[in-house]
Write a protein that holds these residues in place. Structure first.
Motif, PDB file in Angstrom:
ATOM      1  N   LYS A 220     -13.855  -3.004  -3.434  1.00 54.14           N
ATOM      2  CA  LYS A 220     -12.367  -2.986  -3.907  1.00 54.14           C
ATOM      3  C   LYS A 220     -12.082  -3.528  -5.173  1.00 54.14           C
ATOM      4  N   LYS A 221     -11.807  -4.612  -5.330  1.00 49.35           N
ATOM      5  CA  LYS A 221     -11.177  -4.847  -6.743  1.00 49.35           C
ATOM      6  C   LYS A 221     -12.422  -4.935  -7.762  1.00 49.35           C
ATOM      7  N   CYS A 222     -13.729  -5.479  -7.310  1.00 51.41           N
ATOM      8  CA  CYS A 222     -14.807  -5.847  -8.064  1.00 51.41           C
ATOM      9  C   CYS A 222     -15.410  -4.074  -8.630  1.00 51.41           C
ATOM     10  N   GLU A 240      -7.832   3.188 -11.785  1.00 53.26           N
ATOM     11  CA  GLU A 240      -6.498   2.380 -12.024  1.00 53.26           C
ATOM     12  C   GLU A 240      -5.975   1.490 -10.600  1.00 53.26           C
ATOM     13  N   HIS A 241      -5.190   0.697 -10.962  1.00 53.67           N
ATOM     14  CA  HIS A 241      -4.756   0.054  -9.507  1.00 53.67           C
ATOM     15  C   HIS A 241      -3.215   0.699  -9.147  1.00 53.67           C
ATOM     16  N   MET A 242      -3.489   1.846  -8.621  1.00 51.13           N
ATOM     17  CA  MET A 242      -2.372   2.731  -8.381  1.00 51.13           C
ATOM     18  C   MET A 242      -2.390   3.229  -7.010  1.00 51.13           C
ATOM     19  N   PRO A 262       2.266  -4.499 -10.255  1.00 51.60           N
ATOM     20  CA  PRO A 262       1.659  -5.530 -10.066  1.00 51.60           C
ATOM     21  C   PRO A 262       1.405  -5.986  -8.438  1.00 51.60           C
ATOM     22  N   SER A 263       0.526  -6.701  -7.961  1.00 55.32           N
ATOM     23  CA  SER A 263       0.168  -6.996  -6.704  1.00 55.32           C
ATOM     24  C   SER A 263       1.578  -7.521  -6.074  1.00 55.32           C
ATOM     25  N   ALA A 264       1.668  -7.331  -4.892  1.00 58.70           N
ATOM     26  CA  ALA A 264       2.798  -7.825  -4.110  1.00 58.70           C
ATOM     27  C   ALA A 264       4.417  -7.412  -4.628  1.00 58.70           C
ATOM     28  N   GLY A 266       5.163  -4.259  -3.623  1.00 57.30           N
ATOM     29  CA  GLY A 266       5.442  -3.086  -2.545  1.00 57.30           C
ATOM     30  C   GLY A 266       4.855  -1.678  -2.854  1.00 57.30           C
ATOM     31  N   LYS A 267       3.543  -1.773  -3.182  1.00 57.60           N
ATOM     32  CA  LYS A 267       2.730  -0.556  -3.463  1.00 57.60           C
ATOM     33  C   LYS A 267       2.331   0.011  -2.057  1.00 57.60           C
ATOM     34  N   THR A 268       2.105  -0.679  -1.090  1.00 60.35           N
ATOM     35  CA  THR A 268       1.698  -0.065   0.145  1.00 60.35           C
ATOM     36  C   THR A 268       3.148   0.697   0.848  1.00 60.35           C
ATOM     37  N   ASP A 287      -3.159   3.662  -1.211  1.00 63.74           N
ATOM     38  CA  ASP A 287      -2.014   2.747  -1.449  1.00 63.74           C
ATOM     39  C   ASP A 287      -2.360   1.556  -2.249  1.00 63.74           C
ATOM     40  N   ASP A 288      -3.697   1.616  -2.994  1.00 61.49           N
ATOM     41  CA  ASP A 288      -3.981   0.408  -4.024  1.00 61.49           C
ATOM     42  C   ASP A 288      -4.698   0.948  -5.189  1.00 61.49           C
ATOM     43  N   ILE A 289      -5.713   2.001  -5.000  1.00 60.47           N
ATOM     44  CA  ILE A 289      -6.508   2.465  -6.351  1.00 60.47           C
ATOM     45  C   ILE A 289      -6.514   3.838  -6.477  1.00 60.47           C
TER      46      ILE A 289
HETATM   47 MN    MN Z   1      -3.954  -4.321  -5.147  1.00 62.37          MN
END
Ligand code: MN
Ligand code: OXD
Length: 600
Positions: A220-222, A240-242, A262-264, A266-268, A287-289
């Motif tokens: 995921k992030k790594c 991207e974090h999108m 940014p995290s938290a 409400g992207k999801t 929902d994240d990347i």
């Molecule tokens: Mn995220």
């Protein structure tokens, strides 16, 4: 199982020698394998099966109190030089870090099975997809990787004898002595022994000491963000974090939109939004990347490299995200939520009172009347297959990706920043992304309440190289295609408040009103006024939700000159960090903005 891929076999042998596991298991991605991981965890007593009638195929894990979230201060970009990692990353010399970590890895899997997980980020075999191999000693990681990525034998087939893969090494960092077991406790190492390390020049990940989320699920992030951002820079695309959503108007016209918050923030929720505007439909791609590359037609296409959602549970309810709630009714993993007496889930903000006594995330009895702490950890999570989301778009796994018409940036900004604002052009849009961030509303870290924590492109914890060079990379995308083929860029802010602290905008499903304006800017249907900060809707271009007055709307859609002058100071300070890596185009944007504001 084994492989004819020599480099892979050699790496697995090397890690086996170093970590000394009791056994090796090559993951095949089958349901039987997933079930076995869950069975081992339940036997180990750090996982509890949930009520089969109410939540079939679900389980809750309880982690250690020291292992509940990503650990940004233990996350490293070990590039060859500090300058390559840049001012926003923790840097250690790669040789020194390897020495330290090799000492930790030595014998760290004693008493445990080492799992070799071949996984694909993106549909297996797609040209955009990347293959990773995660070695881990955590059955929790194996089960979560089954949901979050595409795991299995098929990946090894695609890899063949000499395909490229990103080696991802993970250990919980808790070797067991002869005859010892975990004693019902989630295994991990103390904080000062946790390392989440990235070697961007080698495209390698080494993680030690944490079993939780982004620290341990290395796809995921790594991989999909920190390492992929470096690959994307080198290959000319964007990692991207999108979130990625599909928006359909009442006439059936479709536009795809990505959004970085940014995290938290409400992207999801936005990715699965149920529109309040009649006739409009939102479907989810991710929902994240987002990984975005130019297609042959010159447009930017996005894929979601993940296969599941790893969402924050507290605050998720039928009101805030009905579709996420529907996605987690079965076959899901929960981590650190509270349990009801009949073994169902509960958390703060789930939308109803606890139906009696609970067991909190630390395993203790919990009653609402006497509680002094939350029942679920604030960063408790659900892991759910994306395919279970009722509004997952049919094309979510299309290997070509979906063509992006608009990119949104945002953050939590109680003042100054309007509800929505369209950039003047691509470079102005890059400027907007580079200054994104959230206002600090409660004392956190070492930042003062009321100051803005800049989180450029929502990539602050996820960019694998110098952020100034990353801005340059974004600016350079403009030259790769015709201007009219590039997505339009917008800045949105659902979080405006009055001076007395009342929310000006209801958010959630009502955000569809803003999405509609964005959509219609892309089709050329919506009106806008040019202002010093960009193109904004006329006050009546966006229909008012119930409870929002004309005054409120005016406050959210006008340029707060004094606020913006303060903002300019804060942006200058932010830009100061990037030294001579800051592209001159962004300084020019800043100067032009200042000039427009002064003239207004
Ligand atoms: Mn995220
Ligand atoms: C996440 C994050 O977990 O951004 O997605 O922290």
């Amino acid at each position: 199982m084994s492989t004819k891929h020599q480099k892979l076999q050699q790496w697995v042998n090397e890690i086996t020698d170093m970590c000394q596991p009791d056994a090796i298991h090559w993951c095949d991605g089958t349901q039987a394998e997933y079930d076995e991981m869950i069975r081992i965890s339940i036997n180990g007593k750090y996982a509890t099966p949930l009520n089969e009638q109410k939540r079939p195929g679900c389980v809750n894990f309880n982690s250690d109190v020291t292992d509940v979230a990503r650990v940004e201060n233990r996350t490293y970009i070990a590039a060859k030089t500090k300058d390559a990692a840049g001012p926003t990353n923790n840097w250690i010399d790669p040789d020194e870090l390897k020495k330290t970590m090799k000492n930790l890895y030595k014998g760290c899997m004693k008493g445990r099975t080492m799992y070799v997980i071949p996984f694909s980020m993106g549909p297996i075999g797609s040209k955009i997809a990347k293959i990773g191999i995660e070695i881990t000693d955590s059955p929790y990681v194996v089960a979560n990787m089954h949901i979050m990525t595409r795991v299995g034998t098929k990946v090894l087939e695609i890899l063949g004898d000499d395909g490229e893969f990103v080696p991802c090494l993970h250990s919980v960092g808790k070797p067991l002595a002869e005859g010892e077991n975990d004693g019902g406790k989630w295994p991990c190492a103390p904080l000062d022994k946790k390392y989440i390390s990235h070697f961007p020049e080698e495209r390698t990940i080494w993680s030690y000491g944490s079993g939780y989320g982004g620290n341990a699920l290395l796809g995921k992030k790594c991989l999909a963000l920190r390492i992929a951002s470096v690959i994307a820079r080198d290959e000319g695309w964007l990692a991207e974090h999108m979130l990625i959503l599909k928006l359909t108007n009442p006439q059936g016209v479709v536009k795809y939109i990505t959004a970085a918050f940014p995290s938290a923030c409400g992207k999801t929720n936005l990715a699965m939004l149920v529109p309040t505007v009649p006739g409009w439909k939102v479907e989810t791609i991710g929902d994240d990347i987002a990984w975005m590359k130019f297609g042959e037609d010159g447009r930017l296409y996005a894929i979601n490299p993940e296969a599941g959602f790893f969402g924050v549970a507290p605050g998720t309810s039928d009101e805030s995200n009905k579709m996420a709630m529907a996605s987690i009714t079965k076959n899901s993993i929960f981590t650190n939520v509270a349990l009801t007496e009949d073994k169902d889930i509960w958390w703060e903000g789930i939308g109803y009172e606890p139906p009696g006594k609970l067991i909190d995330w630390t395993g203790n009895e919990w009653e609402m009347e006497t509680a002094t702490k939350p029942a679920a950890h604030p960063n408790a999570r659900f892991t759910a297959p994306a395919s279970q989301c009722p509004v997952i778009a049919p094309e979510w796994e299309d290997p070509k990706g979906v063509p992006i018409s608009a990119i949104l940036f945002g953050g939590r900004r109680p003042s100054t920043i309007p509800l929505v604002n369209q950039s003047r052009n691509w470079i102005h849009g890059v400027f907007m992304g580079s200054v994104a961030g959230s206002e600090i509303t409660a004392a956190a870290l070492d930042l003062k309440v009321g100051t803005v924590r800049r989180d450029p492109f929502a990539m602050l914890p996820f960019c694998g190289y110098h952020m100034g060079d990353y801005f340059k990379h974004w600016i350079g995308m403009e030259k790769k295609t015709d201007t009219d083929k590039l997505p339009k860029i917008f800045f949105v802010n659902w979080f405006r408040k009055t001076e007395s602290g009342k929310w000006l905008w209801p958010g959630y499903g009502e955000n569809s009103r803003v999405l509609k304006w964005v959509f219609e800017r892309c089709t050329g249907e919506a009106e806008a006024v040019e202002t010093p900060i960009g193109f904004m809707p006329t006050v009546d271009a966006i229909d008012r939700p119930e409870g929002v007055t004309a005054e409120d709307m005016k406050a959210m859609l006008s340029v707060d000159k004094d606020g913006w002058i303060k903002e300019l100071h804060s942006i200058k300070e932010h830009y100061g960090k990037f030294g001579d890596h800051l592209p001159k185009e962004l300084l020019e944007e800043l100067a032009a903005l200042e000039e427009r504001l002064n003239k207004a």
